[in-house]
Design an enzyme around this catalytic site. Structure first.
Site, short mmCIF file in Angstrom:
data_model
loop_
_atom_site.label_atom_id
_atom_site.label_comp_id
_atom_site.label_asym_id
_atom_site.label_seq_id
_atom_site.Cartn_x
_atom_site.Cartn_y
_atom_site.Cartn_z
N ASP A 109 13.84 4.88 25.98
CA ASP A 109 12.25 6.09 26.70
C ASP A 109 13.34 7.19 27.32
O ASP A 109 14.67 6.83 27.61
CB ASP A 109 11.40 5.18 27.84
N ASP A 168 11.72 9.02 30.74
CA ASP A 168 11.33 9.49 32.31
C ASP A 168 11.12 7.93 32.72
O ASP A 168 10.72 7.00 31.98
CB ASP A 168 9.73 9.75 32.27
#
Length: 259
Positions: free
Chosen positions: A10, A12
């Site tokens: 991922d 953010d």
């Protein structure tokens, strides 16, 4: 901790918060590159093109390539193009979503008479945009949303995410969209196609349980939770299916891999 043949990562809340790098992010990618371990950045953020994501990572000292970035915008465009080549689209979103849609031969229109209404994170959203999207869905357009994220981590704190914007149209119309991004299998299957590996050989790394961790769980993939974003350790411990591992940050993941 198990050593995996590849990692899905991922952005953010895992690599950065807004424009602030998260400690351990650069070191983790350096470790993977040093040991020639394949990895892809899988993000629900549809506002940026892969090249823009790469530039942001490079500004933080993280080495990356555009073909290592899988965005919800790309997965959305491929999903629609396969189902309905040349379809007309009314979209809310940034340049990343617009570019992905047009690159896949889809036609963007500025009215409610379209085949699809597609909602991605739009930081310049207005009542008129939401009204047009609502009318499009009421007119029978297929309703697509890039992701469910109700909040996103920024320097100022947790701000409204795409799921929050999408909820305006779904509440107004009574129609639930098809979601493309994490935790849905659609974007994960796209990433696995690129890697060419089995889910048992790959781990999903992320901060948010309801998207990152569930995305791995939904495709029977091991998950590595990092406590640098939305979901806390206490929160993930209470889940019916907790993450396979949870660490303070990516520095701790590196330590485990070096054992």
């Amino acid at each position: 901790m198990k050593h995996y043949k590849a990692y899905l990562i991922d952005l953010d809340g895992t690599m950065y918060k807004g424009n602030e790098q998260i400690d351990g992010a650069t070191q983790f990618i350096e470790y993977l590159n040093k040991h020639e371990i394949p990895h892809l950045f899988v993000t629900n953020n549809s506002t940026k093109e892969p090249a823009e994501v790469v530039e942001k990572l490079k500004a933080m000292g993280v080495t990356a390539k555009p073909d290592e970035v899988v965005t919800s915008a790309i997965a959305t465009a491929e999903y629609i193009a396969e189902a309905h080549p040349g379809a007309s689209i009314y979209m809310l979103g940034g340049s990343g979503l617009e570019q992905a849609l047009t690159n896949h031969g889809l036609v963007i229109k500025n009215d409610e008479f379209v085949d699809y209404v597609v909602i991605g994170l739009d930081e310049a959203v207005t009542y008129e945009k939401l009204a047009t999207a609502t009318l499009g869905v009421r007119n029978g357009a297929t309703f697509i949303s890039t992701n469910k994220d109700v909040s996103i981590p920024k320097e100022r704190g947790f701000l409204p995410g795409n799921g929050a914007i999408t909820s305006v149209v779904s509440t107004s119309t009574g129609v639930q969209p098809t979601f493309i991004g994490k935790p849905e299998p659609i974007i994960m299957n796209k990433a696995m196609e690129i890697l060419g590996l089995d889910c048992s050989e790959v781990a999903m790394v992320g901060d948010l349980y309801d998207t990152d961790i569930l995305s791995g769980i939904n495709v029977n993939m091991d998950t590595i939770h990092v406590q640098t974003g939305v979901s806390s350790l206490d929160e993930v411990k209470l889940k019916d299916v907790p993450p396979t591992y949870s660490f303070k940050d990516l520095n701790e993941v590196i330590k485990e891999l070096e054992i």
